[in-house]
Design a protein around this motif. Structure first.
Motif, PDB file in Angstrom:
ATOM      1  N   ARG A   1    -102.988  49.922  37.316  1.00  0.00           N
ATOM      2  CA  ARG A   1    -102.254  49.781  38.575  1.00  0.00           C
ATOM      3  C   ARG A   1    -101.312  50.965  38.759  1.00  0.00           C
ATOM      4  O   ARG A   1    -100.839  51.538  37.794  1.00  0.00           O
ATOM      5  N   PRO A   2    -101.000  51.293  40.018  1.00  0.00           N
ATOM      6  CA  PRO A   2     -99.983  52.317  40.258  1.00  0.00           C
ATOM      7  C   PRO A   2     -98.649  51.877  39.649  1.00  0.00           C
ATOM      8  O   PRO A   2     -98.329  50.688  39.633  1.00  0.00           O
TER       9      PRO A   2
ATOM     10  N   HIS B   1    -104.930  49.624  48.942  1.00  0.00           N
ATOM     11  CA  HIS B   1    -104.102  48.946  47.952  1.00  0.00           C
ATOM     12  C   HIS B   1    -103.644  47.614  48.534  1.00  0.00           C
ATOM     13  O   HIS B   1    -103.576  47.446  49.748  1.00  0.00           O
TER      14      HIS B   1
ATOM     15  N   ASP C   1    -109.897  59.191  46.385  1.00  0.00           N
ATOM     16  CA  ASP C   1    -108.591  58.637  46.040  1.00  0.00           C
ATOM     17  C   ASP C   1    -107.965  57.894  47.208  1.00  0.00           C
ATOM     18  O   ASP C   1    -106.989  57.187  47.033  1.00  0.00           O
TER      19      ASP C   1
ATOM     20  N   GLU D   1    -110.519  50.148  44.841  1.00  0.00           N
ATOM     21  CA  GLU D   1    -111.133  51.470  44.836  1.00  0.00           C
ATOM     22  C   GLU D   1    -112.460  51.508  45.580  1.00  0.00           C
ATOM     23  O   GLU D   1    -112.902  52.567  46.017  1.00  0.00           O
TER      24      GLU D   1
ATOM     25  N   SER E   1    -102.373  46.114  43.594  1.00  0.00           N
ATOM     26  CA  SER E   1    -103.743  46.204  43.102  1.00  0.00           C
ATOM     27  C   SER E   1    -104.480  47.289  43.869  1.00  0.00           C
ATOM     28  O   SER E   1    -104.225  47.509  45.052  1.00  0.00           O
ATOM     29  N   CYS E   2    -105.382  47.960  43.189  1.00  0.00           N
ATOM     30  CA  CYS E   2    -106.215  48.985  43.807  1.00  0.00           C
ATOM     31  C   CYS E   2    -107.561  48.380  44.181  1.00  0.00           C
ATOM     32  O   CYS E   2    -108.187  47.713  43.359  1.00  0.00           O
TER      33      CYS E   2
ATOM     34  N   HIS F   1    -108.112  55.122  48.787  1.00  0.00           N
ATOM     35  CA  HIS F   1    -108.602  53.749  48.790  1.00  0.00           C
ATOM     36  C   HIS F   1    -107.485  52.790  49.199  1.00  0.00           C
ATOM     37  O   HIS F   1    -106.324  53.153  49.262  1.00  0.00           O
TER      38      HIS F   1
ATOM     39  N   GLU G   1    -100.215  57.130  40.695  1.00  0.00           N
ATOM     40  CA  GLU G   1    -101.548  56.708  40.283  1.00  0.00           C
ATOM     41  C   GLU G   1    -102.376  57.949  39.956  1.00  0.00           C
ATOM     42  O   GLU G   1    -102.263  58.974  40.630  1.00  0.00           O
TER      43      GLU G   1
END
Length: 141
Positions: free
Chosen positions: A33-34, A94, A90, A107, A104-105, A92, A78
Motif C-alpha cells: 500500500r502507499p 486508489h 502507474d 492496479e 488500497s491500490c 491506477h 508508492e
C-alpha cells in the motif's frame, strides 16, 4: 527483493545507492500500500526524519516513486511499476476506506483518459475513490 535489486533500481534511476536511500526504498517496497512520510518514519526509527524526507524527495524527483493523496489530504508514496521510472501503468485507481483509513491500490483499473484543451499537459493524476472496504463493511451499522 534483495539488497542487490534495490541497489540496481537506484543505479538505473541515476541515484547513488547510499545506506539511507537503500533503507527508505526497501521500506517502501515491503508494503503493498502507499505509505505516508509518518508511516515510513515509524518504520525507519534509526534515521532522522529529515533524512527520510530528503530521500523521498530524491526518489520522487527521479521517478522511482510517485505520490497519491489519500482521502484525508495526506500525501502517500508508492513505488513506480516501471522499476526506476513512472509509466502510464502507474496511473491506477486508489480506494480510501473511511472506516479503517487504509488506501488500497486497484492496479488493474486504469485512470480514465481525460481530453484536455490544447496547451495543457498532465504530469500527475490522483484518482481516489472513497467508501468502505470489504473488511470494514461488516463493522459499520
Amino acid at each position: 527483493m534483495g539488497n542487490d535489486d534495490v541497489v540496481e533500481m537506484l543505479e538505473k534511476a541515476g541515484i547513488k545507492p547510499t545506506s539511507n536511500r537503500i533503507l527508505v526504498l526497501r521500506a517502501i517496497m515491503r508494503n503493498s500500500r502507499p505509505q505516508s512520510l509518518a508511516e515510513l518514519e515509524q518504520k525507519l526509527l534509526s534515521l532522522e526524519k529529515s533524512s527520510v524526507f530528503r530521500v523521498l524527495t530524491l526518489l520522487l524527483k527521479h521517478g522511482v516513486v510517485h505520490t497519491v493523496e489519500d482521502g484525508r489530504g495526506i500525501v502517500k508514496y508508492e513505488l513506480c511499476t516501471g522499476h526506476g521510472h513512472c509509466t502510464g501503468d502507474d496511473l491506477h485507481v486508489h480506494f480510501y476506506c473511511e472506516v479503517c483509513e487504509q488506501v488500497s491500490c486497484f492496479e488493474n483499473i486504469q485512470v480514465p483518459t481525460v481530453e484536455l484543451p490544447e496547451g495543457f499537459a498532465v504530469h500527475s493524476i490522483n484518482y481516489m475513490l472513497k467508501g468502505i472496504c470489504p473488511k470494514c463493511s461488516g463493522k459499520k451499522g
